[in-house]
Design a protein around this motif. Structure first.
Motif, PDB file in Angstrom:
ATOM      1  N   ALA A  62       0.826  -1.216   0.000  1.00 42.87           N
ATOM      2  CA  ALA A  62       0.000   0.000   0.000  1.00 42.87           C
ATOM      3  C   ALA A  62       0.857   1.261   0.000  1.00 42.87           C
ATOM      4  O   ALA A  62       0.622   2.188  -0.785  1.00 42.87           O
ATOM      5  CB  ALA A  62      -0.940  -0.001   1.205  1.00 42.87           C
ATOM      6  N   GLY A  65       2.562   2.449  -3.110  1.00 48.11           N
ATOM      7  CA  GLY A  65       1.692   3.191  -4.023  1.00 48.11           C
ATOM      8  C   GLY A  65       1.943   4.681  -4.022  1.00 48.11           C
ATOM      9  O   GLY A  65       1.504   5.386  -4.937  1.00 48.11           O
ATOM     10  N   ASN A 128      -4.319   4.919  -8.711  1.00 46.68           N
ATOM     11  CA  ASN A 128      -3.798   3.553  -8.699  1.00 46.68           C
ATOM     12  C   ASN A 128      -3.080   3.169  -9.994  1.00 46.68           C
ATOM     13  O   ASN A 128      -2.824   1.992 -10.244  1.00 46.68           O
ATOM     14  CB  ASN A 128      -4.913   2.553  -8.375  1.00 46.68           C
ATOM     15  N   TYR A 131       0.004   0.707  -9.820  1.00 51.24           N
ATOM     16  CA  TYR A 131      -0.201  -0.741  -9.745  1.00 51.24           C
ATOM     17  C   TYR A 131      -0.481  -1.336 -11.124  1.00 51.24           C
ATOM     18  O   TYR A 131      -0.027  -2.434 -11.439  1.00 51.24           O
ATOM     19  CB  TYR A 131      -1.339  -1.065  -8.771  1.00 51.24           C
ATOM     20  N   PHE A 160      -5.230  -3.645  -5.831  1.00 54.86           N
ATOM     21  CA  PHE A 160      -5.145  -2.177  -5.877  1.00 54.86           C
ATOM     22  C   PHE A 160      -5.217  -1.652  -7.317  1.00 54.86           C
ATOM     23  O   PHE A 160      -5.702  -0.553  -7.552  1.00 54.86           O
ATOM     24  CB  PHE A 160      -3.874  -1.685  -5.187  1.00 54.86           C
ATOM     25  N   GLN A 164      -9.285   1.447  -7.072  1.00 49.47           N
ATOM     26  CA  GLN A 164      -8.626   2.611  -6.479  1.00 49.47           C
ATOM     27  C   GLN A 164      -9.120   2.823  -5.047  1.00 49.47           C
ATOM     28  O   GLN A 164      -8.360   3.217  -4.172  1.00 49.47           O
ATOM     29  CB  GLN A 164      -8.886   3.855  -7.332  1.00 49.47           C
ATOM     30  N   PHE A 167      -7.224   0.614  -2.744  1.00 49.24           N
ATOM     31  CA  PHE A 167      -5.891   1.194  -2.546  1.00 49.24           C
ATOM     32  C   PHE A 167      -5.950   2.349  -1.563  1.00 49.24           C
ATOM     33  O   PHE A 167      -5.158   2.412  -0.620  1.00 49.24           O
ATOM     34  CB  PHE A 167      -5.308   1.646  -3.889  1.00 49.24           C
TER      35      PHE A 167
END
Length: 198
Positions: A62, A65, A128, A131, A160, A164, A167
């Motif tokens: 996470a 990101g 996102n 990812y 993710f 979104q 995420f």
């Protein structure tokens, strides 16, 4: 009592409440940044670095990101596009057309001091996309690309990339958790100024 923080203004990201009372340091040393995970770390090195700070595998994926924002100089990914290893000039986990693009930005004898590239195509928007790029073999750092090397991390990357909202929720949870990591010397009366010693 809480302070409300919003991730990088105007970037479209989530907001979250952070409890007061975190201790800040009185000085900042560049040498302390060596404790940060390297852009060339593999999954086990990343996991060890995060777990030493009380952060889980989900926190690792996470918080990574955050690389949806920002810029990288060539020096942080040059090893992936030139003389990767004895068998490959380019990291085989890189999408070939993306690797060619990176090589044109960062040639082997680069003369441009600040040459580099954004970390993703929407580098000013907190989303996102990061990812999705990992799943396409288009992550800038090898430490990002390796997140699909194990089933647990790959499942989180896919989750993710697909949602979104998932995420954002995981990122906020991990940011609040990370904000409780301590190591400073003082609770600031004014967060922008070191407390006066009387």
């Amino acid at each position: 009592m809480v302070y409300v923080y919003t991730i990088l203004l105007q970037s479209g990201g989530p907001g979250w409440d952070v409890p007061k009372g975190r201790k800040d340091g009185r000085i900042s040393k560049a040498s302390e940044t060596i404790q940060l995970p390297s852009p060339s770390f593999n999954v086990s090195q990343l996991q060890k670095s995060f777990s030493q700070r009380g952060l889980s595998l989900e926190d690792l994926v996470a918080l990574s990101g955050g690389h949806t924002l920002g810029f990288s100089h060539c020096s942080s990914f040059r090893n992936r596009i030139h003389n990767f290893n004895a068998t490959h000039d380019v990291d085989p986990s890189l999408n070939p057309s993306f690797a060619s693009k990176l090589k044109s930005i960062c040639p082997i004898r680069n003369q441009i001091k600040n040459a580099g590239t954004t970390l993703d195509a929407s580098s000013t928007t907190f989303d996102n996309t990061y990812y999705k790029l990992i799943l396409q073999g288009k992550a800038i750092f090898s430490s990002d690309q390796v997140l699909i090397d194990t089933p647990n991390t790959k499942n989180l990357v896919s989750k993710f990339a697909t949602s979104q909202d998932a995420f954002y929720k995981a990122f906020v949870k991990s940011m609040v958790k990370m904000s409780s990591i301590n190591g400073g010397q003082e609770i600031r009366k004014d967060c922008r100024v070191v407390n006066l010693i009387s």
